[in-house]
Design a protein around this motif. Structure first.
Motif, short mmCIF file in Angstrom:
data_model
loop_
_atom_site.label_atom_id
_atom_site.label_comp_id
_atom_site.label_asym_id
_atom_site.label_seq_id
_atom_site.Cartn_x
_atom_site.Cartn_y
_atom_site.Cartn_z
N CYS A 1 0.05 3.20 6.01
CA CYS A 1 -1.04 2.26 6.17
C CYS A 1 -1.05 1.76 7.61
O CYS A 1 -0.03 1.25 8.09
CB CYS A 1 -0.89 1.09 5.21
N TRP B 1 0.81 -1.22 0.00
CA TRP B 1 0.00 0.00 0.00
C TRP B 1 0.84 1.27 0.00
O TRP B 1 0.45 2.28 -0.59
CB TRP B 1 -0.93 0.02 1.21
N ILE C 1 -9.76 4.05 -3.70
CA ILE C 1 -8.85 2.95 -3.98
C ILE C 1 -9.45 2.06 -5.07
O ILE C 1 -10.61 1.63 -4.96
CB ILE C 1 -8.57 2.13 -2.71
N ARG D 1 -7.29 -2.74 3.07
CA ARG D 1 -7.84 -1.71 2.17
C ARG D 1 -8.77 -0.78 2.93
O ARG D 1 -8.70 0.44 2.78
CB ARG D 1 -8.58 -2.38 1.02
#
Length: 221
Positions: A211, A118, A171, A156
């Motif tokens: 992240c 990420w 995303i 996510r």
């Protein structure tokens, strides 16, 4: 204009190139790590698959992580069996450029690999990564177990507010169970290693976002 739009659409099974039955021949050993490139893998090790745009720089990020046993580049998420690089670049195989990561979960967790994924590309760009445009450059996580799939989806969701607060769009990374991984041509494997292209270019690196999972163990490239 039709061709330009079509390049950014995934092909249907009827449109996909036929491919071939034979696998791409590759070296038996990892150029950097000295471990097997195609297996067999040690007991207890797991396999992860990530797409981050051009696979050269993405692979280098992962082979530097302690606990990673082997890496390789190839084609994943598509239809055509055993495609070539040139076929994948037409957009008619459905594949994205991907990195296969074999890792020891007692040393590095899947969450830590997700954090590297990420934080080192832009997962909001759809069918492109920077100036590289096409379906083969889309962001993707292909989980090899149900547990990986759940962790990838959770990561996510954890990262999405960070991305939004930074002014990025939604995303677009594809997250799904893994299908076949097809090895890329041997010259692509460990392309940015000192033994092959020590001064080679890649556009991967920190995107400035953090992240909120795990602790990345990668070293700077």
């Amino acid at each position: 204009m039709f061709l330009r739009r079509k390049k950014l659409d995934l092909p249907t099974p009827e449109e996909a190139l036929p491919g071939r039955d034979s696998a791409m021949p590759v070296s038996g050993r990892h150029t950097v790590l000295g471990t097997p490139l195609t297996g067999p893998w040690p007991a207890g090790h797991q396999v992860a698959i990530f797409g981050m745009g051009c696979f050269w720089g993405a692979e280098r990020l992962f082979w530097k992580i302690p606990g990673v046993y082997s890496t390789s580049v190839g084609y994943a998420g598509g239809i055509t069996p055993n495609p070539t690089y040139e076929e994948t670049c037409t957009g008619l195989t459905g594949h994205t450029e991907a990195v296969q990561v074999v890792f020891d979960p007692s040393v590095v967790s899947y969450q830590q690999l997700l954090k590297v994924f990420w934080e080192n590309h832009d997962p909001t760009q759809g069918m492109r990564q920077g100036n590289d445009i096409g379906t083969q450059y889309r962001s993707a996580v292909y989980a090899t177990t149900d547990e990986q799939l759940a962790e990838a989806l959770a990561s996510r969701d954890a990262f999405a507010p960070v991305v939004k607060d930074a002014g990025y769009g939604e995303i677009t990374a594809e997250i799904a169970k893994a299908g076949p991984f097809y090895y890329a041509e041997d010259y692509h494997q460990q392309y940015l290693s000192d033994a092959k292209n020590p001064n080679g270019y890649c556009n991967h690196g920190p995107n400035g976002l953090s992240c909120p999972i795990g602790v990345a163990k990668s070293t700077s490239s």
